[in-house]
Each structure stands twice: as structure tokens, then as C-alpha cells.
Scaffold this active site. Structure first.
Site, PDB file in Angstrom:
ATOM      1  N   MET A 201       3.484  -5.098   8.461  1.00 13.38           N
ATOM      2  CA  MET A 201       2.662  -5.376   7.281  1.00 13.38           C
ATOM      3  C   MET A 201       1.371  -6.099   7.674  1.00 13.38           C
ATOM      4  O   MET A 201       0.281  -5.737   7.206  1.00 13.38           O
ATOM      5  CB  MET A 201       3.445  -6.213   6.256  1.00 13.38           C
ATOM      6  CG  MET A 201       4.507  -5.458   5.493  1.00 13.38           C
ATOM      7  SD  MET A 201       3.855  -4.123   4.466  1.00 13.38           S
ATOM      8  CE  MET A 201       3.104  -5.024   3.121  1.00 13.38           C
TER       9      MET A 201
ATOM     10  N   ASN B 147      -0.861 -13.355  17.143  1.00 11.82           N
ATOM     11  CA  ASN B 147       0.586 -13.224  16.967  1.00 11.82           C
ATOM     12  C   ASN B 147       1.258 -14.172  17.941  1.00 11.82           C
ATOM     13  O   ASN B 147       0.708 -14.475  19.002  1.00 11.82           O
ATOM     14  CB  ASN B 147       1.037 -11.783  17.239  1.00 11.82           C
ATOM     15  CG  ASN B 147       2.448 -11.557  16.740  1.00 11.82           C
ATOM     16  OD1 ASN B 147       2.689 -11.551  15.536  1.00 11.82           O
ATOM     17  ND2 ASN B 147       3.390 -11.407  17.656  1.00 11.82           N
TER      18      ASN B 147
ATOM     19  N   ALA C 214       8.945 -14.855   4.763  1.00 10.65           N
ATOM     20  CA  ALA C 214       8.881 -15.894   3.725  1.00 10.65           C
ATOM     21  C   ALA C 214       9.840 -17.032   4.066  1.00 10.65           C
ATOM     22  O   ALA C 214      10.860 -16.830   4.726  1.00 10.65           O
ATOM     23  CB  ALA C 214       9.244 -15.288   2.375  1.00 10.65           C
TER      24      ALA C 214
ATOM     25  N   ASN D  18       6.049 -12.134   0.750  1.00  9.55           N
ATOM     26  CA  ASN D  18       6.772 -12.245  -0.525  1.00  9.55           C
ATOM     27  C   ASN D  18       7.355 -13.654  -0.653  1.00  9.55           C
ATOM     28  O   ASN D  18       8.560 -13.850  -0.676  1.00  9.55           O
ATOM     29  CB  ASN D  18       7.913 -11.216  -0.580  1.00  9.55           C
ATOM     30  CG  ASN D  18       7.451  -9.892  -1.167  1.00  9.55           C
ATOM     31  OD1 ASN D  18       6.518  -9.834  -1.964  1.00  9.55           O
ATOM     32  ND2 ASN D  18       8.116  -8.813  -0.769  1.00  9.55           N
TER      33      ASN D  18
ATOM     34  N   SER E 244       1.635  -5.310  -2.722  1.00 12.19           N
ATOM     35  CA  SER E 244       2.649  -4.272  -2.906  1.00 12.19           C
ATOM     36  C   SER E 244       2.150  -2.923  -2.425  1.00 12.19           C
ATOM     37  O   SER E 244       0.964  -2.619  -2.499  1.00 12.19           O
ATOM     38  CB  SER E 244       3.042  -4.150  -4.383  1.00 12.19           C
ATOM     39  OG  SER E 244       3.978  -3.107  -4.528  1.00 12.19           O
TER      40      SER E 244
ATOM     41  N   GLY F  40       4.217  -1.356   0.285  1.00  8.51           N
ATOM     42  CA  GLY F  40       4.917  -1.058   1.530  1.00  8.51           C
ATOM     43  C   GLY F  40       3.935  -0.928   2.681  1.00  8.51           C
ATOM     44  O   GLY F  40       2.766  -1.310   2.580  1.00  8.51           O
TER      45      GLY F  40
ATOM     46  N   LYS G 252       3.887 -10.916  -8.474  1.00 11.28           N
ATOM     47  CA  LYS G 252       4.495  -9.978  -7.515  1.00 11.28           C
ATOM     48  C   LYS G 252       6.019 -10.001  -7.635  1.00 11.28           C
ATOM     49  O   LYS G 252       6.685  -8.954  -7.545  1.00 11.28           O
ATOM     50  CB  LYS G 252       4.064 -10.326  -6.079  1.00 11.28           C
ATOM     51  CG  LYS G 252       4.768  -9.508  -4.991  1.00 11.28           C
ATOM     52  CD  LYS G 252       4.477  -8.033  -5.138  1.00 11.28           C
ATOM     53  CE  LYS G 252       5.012  -7.082  -4.106  1.00 11.28           C
ATOM     54  NZ  LYS G 252       6.149  -7.319  -3.316  1.00 11.28           N
TER      55      LYS G 252
ATOM     56  N   HIS H 215       6.894  -8.000 -10.547  1.00 12.19           N
ATOM     57  CA  HIS H 215       6.705  -6.596 -10.132  1.00 12.19           C
ATOM     58  C   HIS H 215       7.969  -6.097  -9.428  1.00 12.19           C
ATOM     59  O   HIS H 215       8.477  -5.014  -9.694  1.00 12.19           O
ATOM     60  CB  HIS H 215       5.494  -6.490  -9.206  1.00 12.19           C
ATOM     61  CG  HIS H 215       5.424  -5.211  -8.412  1.00 12.19           C
ATOM     62  ND1 HIS H 215       6.220  -4.980  -7.303  1.00 12.19           N
ATOM     63  CD2 HIS H 215       4.687  -4.091  -8.580  1.00 12.19           C
ATOM     64  CE1 HIS H 215       5.960  -3.782  -6.822  1.00 12.19           C
ATOM     65  NE2 HIS H 215       5.026  -3.208  -7.579  1.00 12.19           N
ATOM     66  N   ASN H 216       8.481  -6.911  -8.514  1.00 17.01           N
ATOM     67  CA  ASN H 216       9.668  -6.489  -7.766  1.00 17.01           C
ATOM     68  C   ASN H 216      10.898  -6.413  -8.660  1.00 17.01           C
ATOM     69  O   ASN H 216      11.749  -5.540  -8.471  1.00 17.01           O
ATOM     70  CB  ASN H 216       9.923  -7.430  -6.588  1.00 17.01           C
ATOM     71  CG  ASN H 216       9.011  -7.120  -5.419  1.00 17.01           C
ATOM     72  OD1 ASN H 216       7.946  -6.546  -5.598  1.00 17.01           O
ATOM     73  ND2 ASN H 216       9.410  -7.498  -4.233  1.00 17.01           N
TER      74      ASN H 216
ATOM     75  N   GLU I 223      10.621  -3.288 -10.235  1.00 18.21           N
ATOM     76  CA  GLU I 223      10.913  -2.280  -9.192  1.00 18.21           C
ATOM     77  C   GLU I 223      12.431  -2.072  -9.063  1.00 18.21           C
ATOM     78  O   GLU I 223      12.909  -0.933  -8.973  1.00 18.21           O
ATOM     79  CB  GLU I 223      10.306  -2.778  -7.877  1.00 18.21           C
ATOM     80  CG  GLU I 223      10.618  -1.978  -6.638  1.00 18.21           C
ATOM     81  CD  GLU I 223      10.060  -2.663  -5.376  1.00 18.21           C
ATOM     82  OE1 GLU I 223       8.852  -2.959  -5.331  1.00 18.21           O
ATOM     83  OE2 GLU I 223      10.846  -2.917  -4.438  1.00 18.21           O
TER      84      GLU I 223
HETATM   85  C1  6PG Z   1       6.429  -3.735  -2.478  1.00 23.23           C
HETATM   86  C2  6PG Z   1       7.889  -3.932  -2.297  1.00 23.23           C
HETATM   87  C3  6PG Z   1       8.177  -4.718  -1.081  1.00 23.23           C
HETATM   88  C4  6PG Z   1       9.651  -4.664  -0.708  1.00 23.23           C
HETATM   89  C5  6PG Z   1      10.419  -5.815  -1.266  1.00 23.23           C
HETATM   90  C6  6PG Z   1      11.664  -5.515  -1.997  1.00 23.23           C
HETATM   91  O1  6PG Z   1       5.978  -4.060  -3.563  1.00 23.23           O
HETATM   92  O2  6PG Z   1       5.781  -3.240  -1.579  1.00 23.23           O
HETATM   93  O3  6PG Z   1       8.421  -4.615  -3.394  1.00 23.23           O
HETATM   94  O4  6PG Z   1       7.662  -5.993  -1.262  1.00 23.23           O
HETATM   95  O5  6PG Z   1      10.185  -3.447  -0.908  1.00 23.23           O
HETATM   96  O6  6PG Z   1      10.668  -6.602  -0.151  1.00 23.23           O
HETATM   97  O7  6PG Z   1      12.698  -5.367  -1.124  1.00 23.23           O
HETATM   98  P1  6PG Z   1      14.235  -5.540  -1.428  1.00 23.23           P
HETATM   99  O8  6PG Z   1      14.651  -4.331  -2.178  1.00 23.23           O
HETATM  100  O9  6PG Z   1      14.808  -5.592  -0.063  1.00 23.23           O
HETATM  101  O10 6PG Z   1      14.449  -6.825  -2.149  1.00 23.23           O
END
Ligand code: 6PG
Length: 478
Positions: free
Chosen positions: A13, A32, A76, A102, A128, A130, A182, A185-186, A189
Site C-alpha cells: 500500500m 523503509n 495500525a 486503517n 480505500s 485496495g 473510513k 465505509h468498511n 463494505e
Molecule cells: C479498502 C478496504 C481495505 C481492506 C480492509 C478490510 O477500503 O480498501 O476496506 O481497507 O479491505 O482492511 O479488511 P478486512 O475485511 O480484513 O477487515
């Protein structure tokens, strides 16, 4: 040459965000913990733009123009604190530290306050989309001070996804607001994926439609009101054949869903806010149940289902589509409602139309629907709940008959549909004239003198249950 931004943490990322900045014309300083990763990135992608190789955080900081912008992309939790601790002594007043992971919004609030006390800006940004989004254009939800956005915002907007030419990046609010948005959002998701899973299960176990055929159905669905990234990739996953066995790929994957935490955090926060995100909660619990493999194995031996062998009703595929759409709408309504509650609690001026606009492209929940959601909140007359916006009240009402048929069929067949069913219960609960909460209040008053309000008089009351059952006025104890 001074770099405009530094990136520390070059796993995929971080590396992709760094490349995205460089591809957009910025000079990016790279750091890094193990230099090998920096060198690997430069070897593979150094030609894509202007990079500055650094080996230590001090070198990274030295490579940057002022105010310095340092983006942290590490796991995180404690690793973020460790990087901040090492970085802060190297920085000067006005510099900006950006956490693009995150992170939990409470951590971000804490870090923002600590750095603000040292004259530094700390910006938690939700990113967000990926790995691919990070490289080609993510949806970005920045928090932190408004002042920091003046310097950082244009760069973030440049690398963000675009919808109709508008960047999917906008300052959402102070301190932890970006990470909070965010997180929600998740949560959405999770719910989005769970309703897709429930639809798949109903079509497979209820209607006997195999994965390959379903891939075609999801492709069709993606052309209509369900059009979204997750529906599109569902068709791809269902259409995929396992190379080793020749079986549908979905049949060789262990049916236990993992989670990194953001969905769970959404629910914990919703509980604290008293926000009824039942669809999101059920989707988190569905993953948890799927992971209880030992209990599930025992349950198959000892628990009886008494399923009814009903035939699915005619037009079932279309019914499932409508139930999926209605449940999805409820999840979005619940998530946005929770954002409203959080705005009050944390003093954020969250603008739901702008947040919906950020989610229209780049992010995992991107969907046609979000443009409509944005419009629903854009006018002066903002609905108290997304479902009350005329366009959505009409759309969900049209889906209700199918939604009820689907939930009833699922119950009869013993196919668990926790989000379809709980979303319908939320919808019915909202609409209902009288809820059994009145009885709950009576019970609470009886066993705990918790008091109640009357439908026909102002004030707070208590019944002397242990005495002559007369009613007295009381102090409201909630
Ligand atoms: C995004 C995703 C990304 C990731 C999360 C959720 O918005 O790009 O939400 O942040 O997929 O980490 O992952 P989990 O399903 O493992 O909780």
C-alpha cells in the site's frame, strides 16, 4: 532536489501510494525500515517518476521541502506510535505527519492532540481502493486540521480517483474524522459483501443455480441499480474455475471469513453512540459465526432444522435482486445515520453529501447508487434518514414485497439471511406505529424503578409496583 512528500513503510500500500505521487509529478522521498524494500521499489519502478532514496528517518526528513509532509503507511496500532515517536524529534513546527493506514479513530484523536501540542499537524486519512486503488487512484478521506489540508489537500486530490472529473478526496473534518469515515465505509463494505453472500446462498441452495450461471446473473445485475465494484467482482469470483481441481473456485475456499478489525470497530462505536447499525453488526457477526468451525461441525450433528421443503416462488431471482438492493440501501442508511450521530458526539461537521461523493469512485463500496445518495443530501432539505429521501423511499417501497417473500422463503428453507432479515426488521421497526419498547419500559419500571413517560401527559412517572400500584411523578432516570 527537495521532495514534496516522504513515505515511510513501503509494503504494497505504501509503495503504491508513493508510486502514485511520483507518477503524478511529485518528488517522493522513500524510507523503509529495511532498505532492501526501498531498493526493490526503486529497481522495479524507479523510472516511473522522481524518487529520493533514504536509509533513515533523519535522511527522509532532510530530503523534504517545508512544511514537511511525511506519510506513514505501517500496520495500525503500536507500529504507528513507534514511527511517530521516532519522527517527531526530527520535525519542526508546521510539519505534517500523515497516517494513511486503517487506524482506529480514537488513536488518531489522541495522536492529533499530542502532535498539535508540539506545533505539528497530524492528519489521519482513510484510503480505500485496495492495492490497485492506491496506485491508480484511491478514494481518500482526510481528517486533521483544516490548515493542514491547505498544504496537503491539493496533492491528495491529484492522486485520488475521479468521478466525472471531481477528485474523490475532500477534507471531512478535524482530528479522527477521516479515519472514522473510513471505518464506517468498511462497515458498509462488510454489509455489502454479506448481502451479496446471502443472495448467492439463496440462489445456490434455494434455487439450485450454480456459480458459473450466477456469474452471468451478477453481470446482469451490475448493469442496473445494483451496479457497483463489489457486484462486478462477485461475477468474476463466481465465474472463476479452480485450476487444480476444475471445480468452481468458490467451492474450494474454506468458508470462514476473516476480519482485520474495522467492521468490528464500526459496531463497537455504533453501540457507544446508540446507533442502530443492525445490518453492519449482523455482517460482522456472520463472519464471526463462519469462523466457529468446531461449533459448526458439532451443530451439524446435534441440531435439527425442520426445514420446510418449499419451492422457491416464481421470479425468485428477481426477488433476490430486489431484496439485495433493499438490504443494501438499509446498510447505507444505517452507516450514514451513524455518521450523523458521530458528528454530534465528536463535534465534526460531517457533510453526508460530500462523503457520499468521495465514495463514488476509487473505493471498495463504489456504486452507482452513491451518486443518488449524494444528491439526496445535497439540497437544503436534508433527510433525517437516507430512506426518507423521496427517491429512496420510493425505491425501497417497490422492493418490499419481494424482500418479504425472500426472507420468508429463506426462513422456510433454513438458509440464514441475517442482513436481509435484520434490514427488513429495521425497516419495519422504523415504520411501526407502536413498538414493544413500551412493554420494555414497563418492565424496567417494575424491576428497577427506571420510570417511564406517558403518551397522554408530560413528565416522568413511576408506578408503585410493590405497593398499591398507584402512579407518582418521578425524576427521569432514563
Ligand atoms: C479498502 C478496504 C481495505 C481492506 C480492509 C478490510 O477500503 O480498501 O476496506 O481497507 O479491505 O482492511 O479488511 P478486512 O475485511 O480484513 O477487515
Amino acid at each position: 532536489m527537495s521532495a514534496q512528500i516522504g513515505v515511510t513503510g513501503l509494503a504494497v500500500m505504501g509503495a503504491n501510494l508513493a508510486r502514485n505521487f511520483a507518477r503524478n509529478g511529485y518528488t517522493v522521498a522513500l524510507h523503509n525500515r529495511s532498505v532492501a524494500k526501498t531498493d526493490a521499489l526503486l529497481a522495479a519502478h524507479g523510472h516511473e517518476g522522481s524518487f529520493v532514496r533514504t536509509e533513515t528517518l533523519a535522511e527522509l526528513v532532510d530530503a523534504l521541502e517545508r512544511p514537511r509532509r511525511v506519510l506513514i503507511m505501517v500496520k495500525a496500532g503500536a507500529p504507528v506510535d513507534a514511527v511517530i515517536e521516532a519522527l517527531v524529534p526530527l520535525l519542526e513546527e508546521g510539519d505534517i505527519v500523515i497516517d494513511a493506514g486503517n487506524s482506529h479513530y480514537e488513536d488518531t484523536r489522541r495522536r492529533e492532540a499530542a502532535l498539535a501540542a508540539k506545533g505539528l499537524h497530524f492528519v489521519g486519512i482513510g484510503v480505500s481502493g485496495g492495492e490497485e486503488g492506491a496506485l491508480l487512484g484511491p478514494s481518500i478521506m482526510p481528517g486533521g486540521s483544516r490548515a493542514s489540508y491547505d498544504s496537503l489537500g491539493p496533492m491528495l486530490e491529484k492522486i485520488a480517483a475521479r468521478y466525472d472529473g471531481v477528485p474523490c478526496c475532500r477534507w471531512v473534518g478535524t482530528d479522527g474524522a477521516g479515519h472514522f469515515v473510513k471505518m464506517v465505509h468498511n462497515g458498509i463494505e462488510y454489509a455489502d459483501m454479506q448481502v451479496i453472500g446471502e443472495a448467492y446462498d439463496l440462489l445456490r441452495s434455494g434455487a439450485g443455480i450454480g456459480p458459473a450461471e450466477q456469474a452471468g446473473i451478477f453481470t446482469e445485475w451490475n448493469k442496473g441499480e445494483l451496479s457497483s465494484f463489489l457486484i462486478e467482482i462477485t461475477a468474476e469470483v463466481l465465474g472463476h474455475t479452480d485450476a487444480r481441481t476444475g471445480a468452481p473456485f468458490v467451492d474450494v475456499v474454506v468458508d470462514s471469513a476473516g476480519q482485520k478489525g474495522t467492521g468490528r470497530w464500526t459496531v463497537v462505536s455504533a453501540l457507544e453512540l446508540g446507533s442502530p447499525v443492525s445490518g453492519i453488526a449482523e455482517s460482522v457477526f456472520a463472519r464471526a459465526l463462519s469462523s466457529q468451525r468446531d461449533q459448526r461441525a458439532t451443530a451439524r450433528q446435534v441440531l435439527t432444522g425442520h426445514e420446510q421443503q418449499v419451492a422457491v416462488p416464481e421470479g425468485f431471482v428477481e426477488d433476490v435482486r430486489q431484496a439485495l438492493f433493499a438490504s443494501k440501501l438499509v446498510s447505507y442508511a444505517q452507516g450514514l445515520d451513524m455518521l450523523g450521530a458521530a458528528a454530534k458526539e465528536y463535534g465534526w461537521d460531517l457533510k453526508l453529501d460530500e462523503i457520499a461523493s468521495l465514495w463514488r469512485a476509487g473505493c471498495i463500496i463504489r456504486a452507482e447508487l452513491l451518486d443518488e445518495i449524494m444528491k439526496a443530501y445535497a439540497g437544503g432539505d436534508k433527510p433525517a434518514n437516507l430512506l426518507f429521501a423521496p427517491a429512496f423511499a420510493g425505491a425501497i417501497a417497490a422492493a418490499v414485497p419481494a424482500w418479504r417473500r425472500v426472507v420468508a422463503t429463506a426462513v422456510a428453507l433454513g438458509i440464514p439471511v441475517p442482513v436481509f432479515a435484520s434490514s427488513l426488521a429495521y425497516y419495519d421497526g422504523l415504520r411501526r406505529d407502536r413498538l414493544p419498547a413500551a412493554l420494555t419500559q414497563g418492565l424496567r419500571d417494575l424491576f428497577g424503578a427506571h420510570t417511564y413517560r406517558r403518551t397522554d401527559a408530560e413528565g416522568t412517572f413511576h408506578t408503585l409496583w410493590g405497593g398499591d400500584k398507584s402512579e407518582i411523578e418521578a425524576v427521569d432516570t432514563h
